[in-house]
Motif scaffolding. Structure first.
Motif, PDB file in Angstrom:
ATOM      1  N   GLY A  13       2.803  21.079  -3.993  1.00  0.00           N
ATOM      2  CA  GLY A  13       2.393  20.560  -2.754  1.00  0.00           C
ATOM      3  C   GLY A  13       3.476  19.631  -2.075  1.00  0.00           C
ATOM      4  N   HIS A  14       3.146  18.915  -0.912  1.00  0.00           N
ATOM      5  CA  HIS A  14       3.911  18.132  -0.435  1.00  0.00           C
ATOM      6  C   HIS A  14       3.194  16.935   0.494  1.00  0.00           C
ATOM      7  CE1 HIS A  14       3.256  20.836   3.191  1.00  0.00           C
ATOM      8  NE2 HIS A  14       3.333  21.526   2.399  1.00  0.00           N
ATOM      9  N   ALA A  15       3.699  15.717   0.702  1.00  0.00           N
ATOM     10  CA  ALA A  15       3.003  14.615   1.299  1.00  0.00           C
ATOM     11  C   ALA A  15       4.178  13.479   1.600  1.00  0.00           C
ATOM     12  CB  ALA A  15       1.761  14.169   0.433  1.00  0.00           C
ATOM     13  N   PHE A  16       3.669  12.716   2.633  1.00  0.00           N
ATOM     14  CA  PHE A  16       4.699  11.739   3.066  1.00  0.00           C
ATOM     15  C   PHE A  16       4.313  10.508   2.050  1.00  0.00           C
ATOM     16  CE2 PHE A  16       2.755  13.272   7.123  1.00  0.00           C
ATOM     17  CZ  PHE A  16       4.000  13.800   7.843  1.00  0.00           C
ATOM     18  N   ILE A  17       5.684   9.792   1.685  1.00  0.00           N
ATOM     19  CA  ILE A  17       5.596   8.665   0.883  1.00  0.00           C
ATOM     20  C   ILE A  17       6.494   7.489   1.701  1.00  0.00           C
ATOM     21  CG2 ILE A  17       5.576  10.305  -1.260  1.00  0.00           C
ATOM     22  CD1 ILE A  17       8.584   9.715  -1.440  1.00  0.00           C
ATOM     23  N   ASP A  18       6.737   7.707   2.687  1.00  0.00           N
ATOM     24  CA  ASP A  18       7.541   6.615   3.523  1.00  0.00           C
ATOM     25  C   ASP A  18       7.530   6.803   4.923  1.00  0.00           C
ATOM     26  OD1 ASP A  18       8.498   3.879   3.620  1.00  0.00           O
ATOM     27  OD2 ASP A  18       9.944   4.246   2.153  1.00  0.00           O
ATOM     28  N   ARG A  19       7.793   5.658   5.760  1.00  0.00           N
ATOM     29  CA  ARG A  19       7.829   5.802   6.897  1.00  0.00           C
ATOM     30  C   ARG A  19       8.584   4.572   7.573  1.00  0.00           C
ATOM     31  NH1 ARG A  19       6.666   1.710   5.502  1.00  0.00           N
ATOM     32  NH2 ARG A  19       4.526   0.583   5.629  1.00  0.00           N
ATOM     33  N   GLU A  20       9.329   4.734   8.638  1.00  0.00           N
ATOM     34  CA  GLU A  20       9.914   3.533   9.489  1.00  0.00           C
ATOM     35  C   GLU A  20      10.001   3.880  10.922  1.00  0.00           C
ATOM     36  OE1 GLU A  20      11.090   0.906   8.562  1.00  0.00           O
ATOM     37  OE2 GLU A  20      11.745   1.006   6.513  1.00  0.00           O
ATOM     38  N   LEU A  21       9.345   3.005  11.605  1.00  0.00           N
ATOM     39  CA  LEU A  21       9.510   3.187  13.080  1.00  0.00           C
ATOM     40  C   LEU A  21      10.906   2.884  13.794  1.00  0.00           C
ATOM     41  CD1 LEU A  21       7.824   3.395  15.710  1.00  0.00           C
ATOM     42  CD2 LEU A  21       7.615   0.770  15.684  1.00  0.00           C
ATOM     43  N   VAL A  74       0.763  -1.179  -0.181  1.00  0.00           N
ATOM     44  CA  VAL A  74      -0.036   0.084  -0.133  1.00  0.00           C
ATOM     45  C   VAL A  74       0.800   1.255   0.010  1.00  0.00           C
ATOM     46  CG1 VAL A  74      -1.711   1.084   1.121  1.00  0.00           C
ATOM     47  CG2 VAL A  74      -1.857  -1.273   1.262  1.00  0.00           C
ATOM     48  N   ARG A  75       1.940   1.192   0.811  1.00  0.00           N
ATOM     49  CA  ARG A  75       2.868   2.448   0.804  1.00  0.00           C
ATOM     50  C   ARG A  75       3.503   2.593  -0.798  1.00  0.00           C
ATOM     51  NH1 ARG A  75       8.203   0.888   2.657  1.00  0.00           N
ATOM     52  NH2 ARG A  75       7.929  -0.669   0.725  1.00  0.00           N
ATOM     53  N   ASN A  76       3.653   1.464  -1.441  1.00  0.00           N
ATOM     54  CA  ASN A  76       4.404   1.642  -2.725  1.00  0.00           C
ATOM     55  C   ASN A  76       3.153   2.318  -3.601  1.00  0.00           C
ATOM     56  OD1 ASN A  76       6.565   0.346  -1.998  1.00  0.00           O
ATOM     57  ND2 ASN A  76       5.913  -1.533  -2.810  1.00  0.00           N
ATOM     58  N   ASP A  77       1.946   1.915  -3.501  1.00  0.00           N
ATOM     59  CA  ASP A  77       0.894   2.649  -4.358  1.00  0.00           C
ATOM     60  C   ASP A  77       0.706   3.981  -3.794  1.00  0.00           C
ATOM     61  OD1 ASP A  77       0.320   0.135  -5.473  1.00  0.00           O
ATOM     62  OD2 ASP A  77      -0.901  -0.351  -3.904  1.00  0.00           O
ATOM     63  N   LEU A  78       0.715   4.575  -2.406  1.00  0.00           N
ATOM     64  CA  LEU A  78       0.888   5.783  -2.111  1.00  0.00           C
ATOM     65  C   LEU A  78       1.867   6.642  -2.625  1.00  0.00           C
ATOM     66  CD1 LEU A  78       0.253   7.955  -0.012  1.00  0.00           C
ATOM     67  CD2 LEU A  78       1.514   6.758   1.656  1.00  0.00           C
ATOM     68  N   ARG A  79       3.177   6.103  -2.826  1.00  0.00           N
ATOM     69  CA  ARG A  79       4.278   6.941  -3.499  1.00  0.00           C
ATOM     70  C   ARG A  79       3.839   7.327  -4.903  1.00  0.00           C
ATOM     71  NH1 ARG A  79       8.752   3.194  -2.236  1.00  0.00           N
ATOM     72  NH2 ARG A  79       7.761   2.181  -4.180  1.00  0.00           N
ATOM     73  N   SER A  80       3.544   6.251  -5.572  1.00  0.00           N
ATOM     74  CA  SER A  80       3.049   6.606  -6.826  1.00  0.00           C
ATOM     75  C   SER A  80       1.910   7.586  -7.174  1.00  0.00           C
ATOM     76  CB  SER A  80       2.563   5.204  -7.748  1.00  0.00           C
ATOM     77  OG  SER A  80       3.648   4.322  -7.495  1.00  0.00           O
ATOM     78  N   TYR A  81       0.864   7.451  -6.258  1.00  0.00           N
ATOM     79  CA  TYR A  81      -0.105   8.451  -6.199  1.00  0.00           C
ATOM     80  C   TYR A  81       0.331   9.910  -5.940  1.00  0.00           C
ATOM     81  CZ  TYR A  81      -4.616  10.718  -4.817  1.00  0.00           C
ATOM     82  OH  TYR A  81      -5.690  11.537  -4.603  1.00  0.00           O
ATOM     83  N   VAL A  82       1.295   9.961  -4.735  1.00  0.00           N
ATOM     84  CA  VAL A  82       1.666  11.407  -4.308  1.00  0.00           C
ATOM     85  C   VAL A  82       2.671  12.020  -5.748  1.00  0.00           C
ATOM     86  CG1 VAL A  82       3.203  12.566  -3.034  1.00  0.00           C
ATOM     87  CG2 VAL A  82       1.608  10.894  -1.854  1.00  0.00           C
ATOM     88  N   VAL A  83       3.607  11.078  -6.134  1.00  0.00           N
ATOM     89  CA  VAL A  83       4.453  11.564  -7.312  1.00  0.00           C
ATOM     90  C   VAL A  83       3.587  12.113  -8.443  1.00  0.00           C
ATOM     91  CG1 VAL A  83       6.146  11.071  -8.867  1.00  0.00           C
ATOM     92  CG2 VAL A  83       6.456  10.291  -6.501  1.00  0.00           C
ATOM     93  N   GLU A  84       2.792  11.339  -8.646  1.00  0.00           N
ATOM     94  CA  GLU A  84       1.588  11.561  -9.895  1.00  0.00           C
ATOM     95  C   GLU A  84       0.977  12.630  -9.828  1.00  0.00           C
ATOM     96  OE1 GLU A  84      -2.372   9.803 -11.819  1.00  0.00           O
ATOM     97  OE2 GLU A  84      -0.992   8.325 -11.261  1.00  0.00           O
ATOM     98  N   HIS A  85       0.331  13.105  -8.386  1.00  0.00           N
ATOM     99  CA  HIS A  85      -0.505  14.463  -8.323  1.00  0.00           C
ATOM    100  C   HIS A  85       0.438  15.348  -8.056  1.00  0.00           C
ATOM    101  CE1 HIS A  85      -3.613  11.428  -8.419  1.00  0.00           C
ATOM    102  NE2 HIS A  85      -4.570  12.325  -8.729  1.00  0.00           N
ATOM    103  N   LEU A  86       1.456  15.396  -7.292  1.00  0.00           N
ATOM    104  CA  LEU A  86       2.458  16.644  -6.877  1.00  0.00           C
ATOM    105  C   LEU A  86       3.575  16.913  -7.703  1.00  0.00           C
ATOM    106  CD1 LEU A  86       2.128  16.129  -2.909  1.00  0.00           C
ATOM    107  CD2 LEU A  86       0.339  17.082  -4.486  1.00  0.00           C
ATOM    108  N   ALA A 114      -3.317   6.302   7.461  1.00  0.00           N
ATOM    109  CA  ALA A 114      -3.250   7.866   7.698  1.00  0.00           C
ATOM    110  C   ALA A 114      -2.395   8.705   6.790  1.00  0.00           C
ATOM    111  CB  ALA A 114      -2.535   7.940   9.157  1.00  0.00           C
ATOM    112  N   MET A 115      -1.471   8.084   6.179  1.00  0.00           N
ATOM    113  CA  MET A 115      -0.641   8.583   5.384  1.00  0.00           C
ATOM    114  C   MET A 115      -1.342   8.676   3.960  1.00  0.00           C
ATOM    115  SD  MET A 115       3.193   7.000   5.930  1.00  0.00           S
ATOM    116  CE  MET A 115       3.706   7.274   4.368  1.00  0.00           C
ATOM    117  N   LEU A 116      -2.276   7.859   3.659  1.00  0.00           N
ATOM    118  CA  LEU A 116      -2.865   7.608   2.500  1.00  0.00           C
ATOM    119  C   LEU A 116      -4.053   8.825   2.615  1.00  0.00           C
ATOM    120  CD1 LEU A 116      -2.884   5.723   0.129  1.00  0.00           C
ATOM    121  CD2 LEU A 116      -5.031   4.570   1.230  1.00  0.00           C
TER     122      LEU A 116
END
Length: 426
Positions: free
Chosen positions: A134-142, A67-79, A348-350
């Motif tokens: 704009g700007h948005a998160f594309i990855d996270r690590e605990l 899901v993170r990978n899909d989110l990253r593609s979505y952010v790059v495409e729109h921003l 939440a990032m999504l």
């Protein structure tokens, strides 16, 4: 746009029940609610109990990294801007969530910028994608502290995978940057604060990929000049007045953020051996004289203005943290295990990415609305909530209120800029 986003990630969920539950959870995260956890999100979705949401986060069959990978593609495409991503900046930073107990994965007494002191907290490192649009998160690590990484019982109780070992925040950042670049994210720069400027792992990873960086460093950081190694604050003290230039690091809520800047070539021997260009960038507050320092690299020579712009991008991740926590429940999870933390955080990032993309789309029509500030994530969420409910008052009422708020904010912003222009020193 919401259905497009959900459609992108739907294939990641093995069962239709999980797909529907994920849709309901993200929809709840986008709603205006003072508190967002499994109980309130289940109620918003119309569920009789919170058990379905809890099952989605803990035991349902789906991979948060996909899901993170899909989110990253979505952010790059729109921003991603018209420049094809070369002006995009990858921003790394950590944030802490204050905790009362000791059972949640990664929790211990440690410094967190959220509180500005050492507190019982859970810390994570995030990677954001920032452009002019704009700007948005594309990855996270605990971040898993050493005491957690070495405690087999705590690891087992929290479900920490066997392959996970202790890693510094800089190493986590390097891992995420490498993952984004390997996935084809076009970016010309990486930036971060002092935690990441002191990380040789991150600097080495970025340089090896011929990507530039502007990373903050402490005043005690040492750089190599033609006369030998010096502390960066000592270098700043020797600069003549003509070395400083006044430039804006970007617009802020109360006008442009003007500072005095100086640039010094460093590591000349390394430049000759490895190629590229390395500098020390120094920022001076024009009112207080306070200094900040950045270690910079670029495979090609770039003007001072380009480095200043990248340095100013670092603040975008602070805005993303504020919006992610305030609007999308990024820090309101009530989960204890490794898997549940990654699942909640990814969803939440999504939700945050959707608000960022929708805001960018709405801002494209700003020329049709003179006298208003550009759309904000908070305003988009407010309108989204008001206009998708069937309760009175009518949609026109909410739109009129939105325009009033944005017109009032535009007037306040213009006053700030006018006041700044009259008080700005030469």
């Amino acid at each position: 746009m919401f259905e497009d986003l959900i459609g992108r990630v739907a294939c990641r969920f093995a069962r239709v029940e999980s797909r529907r539950r994920a849709r309901g959870l993200v929809s709840g995260l986008l709603a205006e609610s003072p508190r967002k956890n499994c109980w309130t999100l289940a109620e918003h979705a119309g569920d009789a109990t919170p058990y379905g949401m809890q099952y989605l986060l803990s035991r349902a069959s789906w991979d948060a990294d996909q899901v993170r990978n899909d989110l990253r593609s979505y952010v790059v495409e729109h921003l991603g801007g018209p420049g094809g991503g070369k002006d995009a900046v990858l921003v790394v930073d950590e944030t802490g969530d204050l905790k009362k107990g000791v059972a949640s994965v990664g929790v211990q007494r440690q410094y967190t910028g959220t509180a500005g002191r050492i507190e019982n907290s859970q810390v994570a490192v995030f990677l954001a994608y920032a452009t002019d649009a704009g700007h948005a998160f594309i990855d996270r690590e605990l971040y898993l502290p050493k005491v957690w990484a070495a405690d087999a019982d705590r690891r087992e109780a929290a479900g920490v995978p066997d392959e996970v070992r202790f890693a510094t925040k800089g190493e986590l950042a390097a891992r995420m940057v490498a993952r984004a670049l390997d996935a084809g994210v076009a970016s010309g720069w990486v930036t971060g604060d002092e935690v990441y400027g002191q990380s040789p792992d991150l600097r080495g990873e970025v340089e090896s990929r011929q990507v530039g960086y502007v990373l903050a460093v402490a005043s005690s950081h040492r750089v190599t000049l033609g006369i030998g190694a010096r502390r960066v604050d000592q270098v700043a003290a020797t600069l003549p007045k003509r070395a400083w230039q006044c430039m804006s690091a970007g617009p802020g809520a109360k006008g442009h953020r003007f500072y005095s800047w100086a640039l010094v070539d460093i590591d000349r021997d390394i430049n000759r051996d490895l190629g590229g260009h390395r500098w020390l960038l120094i920022r001076r507050n024009r009112s207080t004289g306070e200094l900040a320092f950045y270690r910079c690299y670029s495979p090609h020579r770039v003007p001072l203005a380009a480095l200043v712009k990248v340095a100013g991008r670092r603040w975008t991740i602070e805005e993303s943290f504020q919006a992610g926590k305030g609007l999308c429940g990024l820090d309101q999870h009530q989960v204890r295990t490794w898997k549940s933390w990654y699942r909640w955080t990814t969803l939440a990032m999504l939700a945050h990415a959707f608000l960022a993309a929708l805001t960018t789309t709405e801002r494209a029509h700003q020329h049709d609305e003179p006298g208003l500030i550009p759309m904000t994530l908070a305003e988009v969420q407010r309108l989204l909530t008001r206009l998708t409910t069937n309760t009175p008052p009518a949609a026109g009422h909410h739109l009129r209120w939105s325009q009033w708020r944005r017109r009032h904010q535009a007037h306040a912003r213009n006053c700030h800029y006018q006041r700044q222009s009259t008080t700005r020193q030469p």
